[in-house]
Design a protein around this motif. Sequence first.
Motif, PDB file in Angstrom:
ATOM      1  N   LYS A  37      -4.153   0.425  -0.937  1.00  0.00           N
ATOM      2  CA  LYS A  37      -3.118   1.402  -0.545  1.00  0.00           C
ATOM      3  C   LYS A  37      -2.343   0.655   0.461  1.00  0.00           C
ATOM      4  O   LYS A  37      -1.203   1.173   0.723  1.00  0.00           O
ATOM      5  N   ASP A  59     -10.729  -2.108  -3.691  1.00  0.00           N
ATOM      6  CA  ASP A  59     -10.852  -0.594  -3.229  1.00  0.00           C
ATOM      7  C   ASP A  59      -9.626   0.227  -3.626  1.00  0.00           C
ATOM      8  O   ASP A  59      -8.568  -0.183  -3.121  1.00  0.00           O
ATOM      9  N   HIS A  88     -15.933   4.415   7.204  1.00  0.00           N
ATOM     10  CA  HIS A  88     -14.718   3.979   7.825  1.00  0.00           C
ATOM     11  C   HIS A  88     -14.602   4.114   9.021  1.00  0.00           C
ATOM     12  O   HIS A  88     -14.630   5.383   9.328  1.00  0.00           O
ATOM     13  N   GLY A 147     -13.177  -0.256   6.229  1.00  0.00           N
ATOM     14  CA  GLY A 147     -12.035  -0.972   6.581  1.00  0.00           C
ATOM     15  C   GLY A 147     -12.060  -0.973   8.172  1.00  0.00           C
ATOM     16  O   GLY A 147     -13.158  -0.865   8.723  1.00  0.00           O
ATOM     17  N   PHE A 162     -10.688  -3.635  10.226  1.00  0.00           N
ATOM     18  CA  PHE A 162     -10.523  -4.992  10.671  1.00  0.00           C
ATOM     19  C   PHE A 162      -9.010  -5.163  11.042  1.00  0.00           C
ATOM     20  O   PHE A 162      -8.333  -4.997  10.385  1.00  0.00           O
ATOM     21  N   GLU A 167     -13.960  -3.048   2.909  1.00  0.00           N
ATOM     22  CA  GLU A 167     -12.918  -2.759   2.142  1.00  0.00           C
ATOM     23  C   GLU A 167     -11.479  -3.178   3.309  1.00  0.00           C
ATOM     24  O   GLU A 167     -10.871  -2.142   3.593  1.00  0.00           O
ATOM     25  N   PRO A 168     -11.270  -4.198   3.660  1.00  0.00           N
ATOM     26  CA  PRO A 168     -10.255  -4.655   4.289  1.00  0.00           C
ATOM     27  C   PRO A 168      -8.933  -4.486   4.031  1.00  0.00           C
ATOM     28  O   PRO A 168      -8.655  -4.685   2.818  1.00  0.00           O
ATOM     29  N   ALA A 219      -5.487  -3.742   6.338  1.00  0.00           N
ATOM     30  CA  ALA A 219      -4.746  -4.258   7.249  1.00  0.00           C
ATOM     31  C   ALA A 219      -5.040  -5.661   7.444  1.00  0.00           C
ATOM     32  O   ALA A 219      -4.298  -6.742   7.736  1.00  0.00           O
ATOM     33  N   TYR A 265       0.557   7.160  10.087  1.00  0.00           N
ATOM     34  CA  TYR A 265      -0.825   6.458   9.658  1.00  0.00           C
ATOM     35  C   TYR A 265      -1.326   5.554  10.898  1.00  0.00           C
ATOM     36  O   TYR A 265      -2.482   5.957  11.045  1.00  0.00           O
ATOM     37  N   TYR A 323       0.769  -1.178   5.600  1.00  0.00           N
ATOM     38  CA  TYR A 323       1.136   0.276   5.550  1.00  0.00           C
ATOM     39  C   TYR A 323       2.809   0.184   6.065  1.00  0.00           C
ATOM     40  O   TYR A 323       3.081   0.908   6.645  1.00  0.00           O
TER      41      TYR A 323
HETATM   42  C1  PLP Z   1      -7.541   2.831   4.083  1.00  0.00           C
HETATM   43  C2  PLP Z   1      -8.931   2.361   3.705  1.00  0.00           C
HETATM   44  C3  PLP Z   1      -9.320   1.247   3.884  1.00  0.00           C
HETATM   45  C4  PLP Z   1      -8.538   0.237   4.564  1.00  0.00           C
HETATM   46  O1  PLP Z   1      -8.242   0.228   5.847  1.00  0.00           O
HETATM   47  P1  PLP Z   1      -7.843  -0.583   6.980  1.00  0.00           P
HETATM   48  O2  PLP Z   1      -7.971   0.138   8.293  1.00  0.00           O
HETATM   49  O3  PLP Z   1      -6.358  -0.988   6.527  1.00  0.00           O
HETATM   50  O4  PLP Z   1      -8.609  -1.928   6.970  1.00  0.00           O
HETATM   51  C5  PLP Z   1     -10.579   1.135   3.489  1.00  0.00           C
HETATM   52  N1  PLP Z   1     -11.490   1.852   2.950  1.00  0.00           N
HETATM   53  C6  PLP Z   1     -10.784   3.234   2.723  1.00  0.00           C
HETATM   54  C7  PLP Z   1     -11.815   4.199   1.994  1.00  0.00           C
HETATM   55  C8  PLP Z   1      -9.672   3.576   3.159  1.00  0.00           C
HETATM   56  O5  PLP Z   1      -9.376   4.703   2.980  1.00  0.00           O
END
Ligand code: PLP
Length: 443
Positions: free
Chosen positions: A69, A88, A198, A237, A239, A275-276, A278, A343, A401
């Motif tokens: 995303k 992810d 998260h 995520g 990071f 799950e990075p 950013a 966001y 984003y």
């Molecule tokens: C958005 C999201 C991420 C990514 O988050 P970042 O802060 O961009 O690393 C990872 N896991 C899940 C479940 C998310 O919703």
Amino acid sequence: MEAYIQQNIPVNLHPERRTKLDVIQKFVADMEREGKDEHFLVCDIGDIIKKYQQWSQLLPRVKLFYAVKCNTDRVLLQILSDLGASFDCASKMEIEKVLGLGVSPDRVIYTHPHKLNTSLIYAERHSVSLMTFDSEIELHKIKSLHPTARLVLRILLFEQFEADEKFGSKFGCPSDQTRDLLQLAKELELVVVGVSFHVGSGIKDARAYIAAIQQSRKTFQIAQEVGFIMNVLDIGGGFPGAQDTSDFFHEIASVVNETLNDLFPADEGVDIIGEPGAYVATSAYSSLVNIIGKRWCSKKPLLTERYNKPEKNSWNSCEEDRNTYMYYLNDSVFGNFLDGTLYTGCTTYIPKRIKTTNDTVSYGSILWGFTCAGNDCVNPSIRLPELDVGEWLYFEDMGAYTLSMASNFNGLETPEIKYYCSEDLWLQVYPKTITISRDQTRQ
Ligand SMILES: *Cc1c(COP(=O)(O)O)cnc(C)c1O
């Protein structure tokens, strides 16, 4: 030199290292030659490669599942796939996109705790089986539509730390409901394989990961008492990914490694995934905008209320009545400059000039976005030298984003993306690249 590989990635390869400004200047010159004045993005593929390599080096136990995303650019996804990353995905469309690249379904985790029935059926048909949940309803849904799924319990973190975007209480099973929920999964004969959390996007404190991994360990214990032997820990995520955040990433990596070795030692055989979003995408992209209009005001103009909050104003009240330049850009907060309050909370967009000048005078300036909305303001208060109409500006760290949230409101164009990479990094990933000159690619 422009190279096309099998996947048809148009990339400008540079045999020697060149500065970002250098490359941007060249792309801008191309645009001007072609008579174009639409906003566009520049992507340094080498930056993505370096980020992936750094992750593998600093977090060797944590398998990277890129959060789609954050930026859904096909080229970014392709590069990550070719580097060996997993993904992810939180929706059917994201899964489709990733599987469409030829990624095998076991390299996908479906992370939306509340899935559409149709998406769940799609996941089942395409053998995507690793997925998160945080509620009883979802367990019943999965039982009827995808009973062989491998489930990961998303937990609500009870210790919260400062972050740009907290997921707060939206997702995650509270710890006092964990046992009952796992008990229900057991009764339904579902397979729960792990825990995910998260800490929040743009986390400010590395200790957030310590607290979250400790809470996960406790959840593993509860699951064992209920009768599940779990083997997946998903650390989510959060990071950092902007250019100046490397030290903080190092700090997080060392804290995470230490805590993992302590609570989830390697010989226990738990697969750790991260799950990075950013982290991977932010610094690779710069956004290029053109000044399409300009006005001068003898008084500081009235801005809509949301831009008059003191914390958003960097030029102070004694200057209130001084001259102000207002510039109209061809990108917008409905485009790549989405007002981060929705966001990431990041709202200060600072432009850089492509022209090198040595102006000493600066003026209070407002950077308005393209659309006709009165609150479409990219930066309501910034001191800048006088800029020219037709001039290009660039903004760095625009990969996360931005593009994925941009709309076509009011006829905003979807920006073209121009790619470049230093040849040595490119060849590490695509050693068999055959480069062809630009002219040959144009029929
Ligand atoms: C958005 C999201 C991420 C990514 O988050 P970042 O802060 O961009 O690393 C990872 N896991 C899940 C479940 C998310 O919703």
